[in-house]
Enzyme design. Structure first.
Site, mmCIF file in Angstrom:
data_model
loop_
_atom_site.group_PDB
_atom_site.id
_atom_site.type_symbol
_atom_site.label_atom_id
_atom_site.label_comp_id
_atom_site.label_asym_id
_atom_site.label_seq_id
_atom_site.Cartn_x
_atom_site.Cartn_y
_atom_site.Cartn_z
ATOM 1 N N GLY A 96 0.836 -1.206 0.000
ATOM 2 C CA GLY A 96 0.000 0.000 0.000
ATOM 3 C C GLY A 96 0.865 1.247 0.000
ATOM 4 O O GLY A 96 2.059 1.175 -0.288
ATOM 5 N N ASN A 97 0.258 2.367 0.291
ATOM 6 C CA ASN A 97 1.014 3.618 0.348
ATOM 7 C C ASN A 97 0.428 4.511 1.433
ATOM 8 O O ASN A 97 -0.545 4.150 2.093
ATOM 9 C CB ASN A 97 1.023 4.310 -1.021
ATOM 10 C CG ASN A 97 -0.380 4.614 -1.487
ATOM 11 O OD1 ASN A 97 -1.048 5.466 -0.929
ATOM 12 N ND2 ASN A 97 -0.843 3.897 -2.507
ATOM 13 N N ARG A 98 1.050 5.687 1.601
ATOM 14 C CA ARG A 98 0.724 6.528 2.754
ATOM 15 C C ARG A 98 -0.407 7.530 2.502
ATOM 16 O O ARG A 98 -0.631 8.417 3.303
ATOM 17 C CB ARG A 98 1.993 7.289 3.188
ATOM 18 C CG ARG A 98 3.023 6.368 3.818
ATOM 19 C CD ARG A 98 4.417 6.960 3.710
ATOM 20 N NE ARG A 98 4.514 8.252 4.344
ATOM 21 C CZ ARG A 98 4.833 8.452 5.606
ATOM 22 N NH1 ARG A 98 5.091 7.420 6.377
ATOM 23 N NH2 ARG A 98 4.911 9.658 6.097
ATOM 24 N N SER A 99 -1.115 7.404 1.395
ATOM 25 C CA SER A 99 -2.174 8.387 1.115
ATOM 26 C C SER A 99 -3.344 8.243 2.105
ATOM 27 O O SER A 99 -3.862 7.148 2.311
ATOM 28 C CB SER A 99 -2.674 8.179 -0.320
ATOM 29 O OG SER A 99 -3.732 9.063 -0.557
#
Ligand code: C5P
Length: 403
Positions: free
Chosen positions: A211-214
């Protein structure tokens, strides 16, 4: 914020006169920012006795000057005058009103007023006898004749024990009057906006994911601003933990494939697609149904995800407006310009996320680049403000004739 190419339509000069009500304009400044305006404060030298430049700089996030003799090479009075889409002066004292009515230019604010053709709202505050003095009455009349909107002060208790007409109006009243001048409330009425938010997740197994930090805050801010301005909004939200927005249809998704499916279903019906979501660049080729044992987690075979935005842009109609978001840590503008062309977008907002900045924050900093080579630099603004600046640009493009 500086501009080239196209106007943001939201630049406000907030002029502060030397009255005790100056402290109330701290709230006014905040409210203007919440409504999506980019505000530069220009206090008169006298007003600094009430509220200092440091306070205005801290609240506005922008440098604050009050004399033409400061920062001379920047030619501040002309730059500010050119930049201003609106000028709001409050509190305006009897002296400031007199100076403006006479066309004097003895401090930065009066210089900017003289040099700018922007709509101007004056909000007076003073002792009732000064307000009712024939000199002030004549000066206010002169200003109104010249197109200034001058609000009438309110009746009530004044600084001392006096009561009468002279009080600075409530912030909400000033904002209401200001919005009437701006008139952008329902400018997106009738348009259908498709917005994505958050970050997609690609399962490795039932427990883990790529995933990512958004956080989704920017996409939600755009959706809120769009629905407030009258648009019909569908928000495809990838893994966001944010409260629902009244009037916005929210479609929760997890993976890039989910998002692609929901986008495909809706894209042909929308007037504009704003892809705020951070889409995972790759996904495990074979996600495991069972949790993978620690000692078997040495490597994961990945395959790239399709570029959703680019593939939709390839099928877009002439009238559809497409907006991308890019997070860069280096060579922002060069990368962004190439990305805009490669993905066939109308607008791209590129933000500098070096050092983990911006993700999860309520503030943003970056540049909107446009297909025709324009740049709108957003130096430090709330995500709500950026949302409105961006929607101004979208709206402008939606209203162009399709050739
Ligand atoms: O190429 P990059 O990831 O920087 O592009 C960012 C923009 O492209 C964002 O608007 C994002 O939503 C979109 N994107 C996409 N599909 C991908 C990767 C990014 O739609 N696979």
């Amino acid at each position: 914020m500086s501009r080239s190419g196209s106007s943001s339509g939201r630049e406000v000069i907030l002029g502060i006169g030397g009255g005790i009500a100056a402290y109330k304009s701290c709230d006014l400044l905040r409210r203007l920012q919440e409504y999506g305006f980019l505000v530069t404060v220009v206090p008169t030298p006298a007003s600094l006795n009430f509220v200092g430049a440091t306070t205005w700089e801290a609240l506005s996030g922008r440098p604050v000057l009050s004399e033409v003799w400061q920062d001379v090479p920047s030619v501040a009075h002309i730059n500010l005058a050119n930049r201003a889409d609106y000028i709001l002066i409050g509190p305006a004292t009897a002296d400031l009103i007199a100076r403006i009515a006479q066309g004097r230019a003895d401090d930065l604010l009066t210089n900017v007023v003289l040099a700018s053709g922007a709509p101007k709202l004056i909000v007076p505050a003073m002792h009732p006898q000064m307000w009712l003095n024939p000199s002030t009455v004549a000066n206010v009349e002169t200003l109104r004749e010249r197109g200034f909107i001058v609000m009438a002060p309110e009746v009530g208790r004044l600084t001392g024990s006096d009561v009468g007409q002279g009080r600075f109006p409530e912030t909400a009243k000033i904002i209401e009057q200001f919005q009437e001048i701006v008139g952008w409330n329902s400018d997106l009425l009738g348009y259908r906006l498709l917005i994505t938010a958050g970050g997609t997740r690609e399962p490795i197994d039932p427990v883990r994911f790529i995933g990512n930090r958004s956080s989704g805050k920017q996409g939600y801010a755009v959706a809120l601003a769009a629905v407030t301005r009258g648009a019909r909004v569908q928000l495809i939200a990838a893994n966001c933990e944010l409260p629902d927005i009244e009037g916005v249809e929210i479609i929760p998704v997890e993976t890039t494939a989910d998002m692609a499916r929901e986008l495909d279903e809706r894209f042909f019906e929308c007037d504009a697609l704003i892809m705020c979501a951070a889409v995972a660049d790759a996904r495990p080729v074979r996600p495991s149904i069972e949790k993978i044992k620690k000692n078997e987690l040495e490597s994961i075979e990945l395959e790239p995800n399709p570029d959703l935005l680019a593939s939709l842009a390839a099928k877009k109609s002439l009238s559809q407006v497409l907006v991308g978001f890019a997070a860069e840590t280096q060579d922002h503008l060069e990368n962004a310009a190439q990305k805009l062309l490669r993905k066939n977008l109308d607008l791209l907002y590129v933000n500098d996320v070096s050092g983990g900045a911006i993700f999860g924050s309520d503030m943003t900093r970056g540049t909107i680049i446009t297909r025709d080579g324009g740049e709108i630099v957003v130096s430090e603004a709330s995500k709500d403000t950026l949302a409105n600046v961006l929607l101004d640009q979208v709206n402008f493009r939606l209203s162009l004739p399709n050739v």
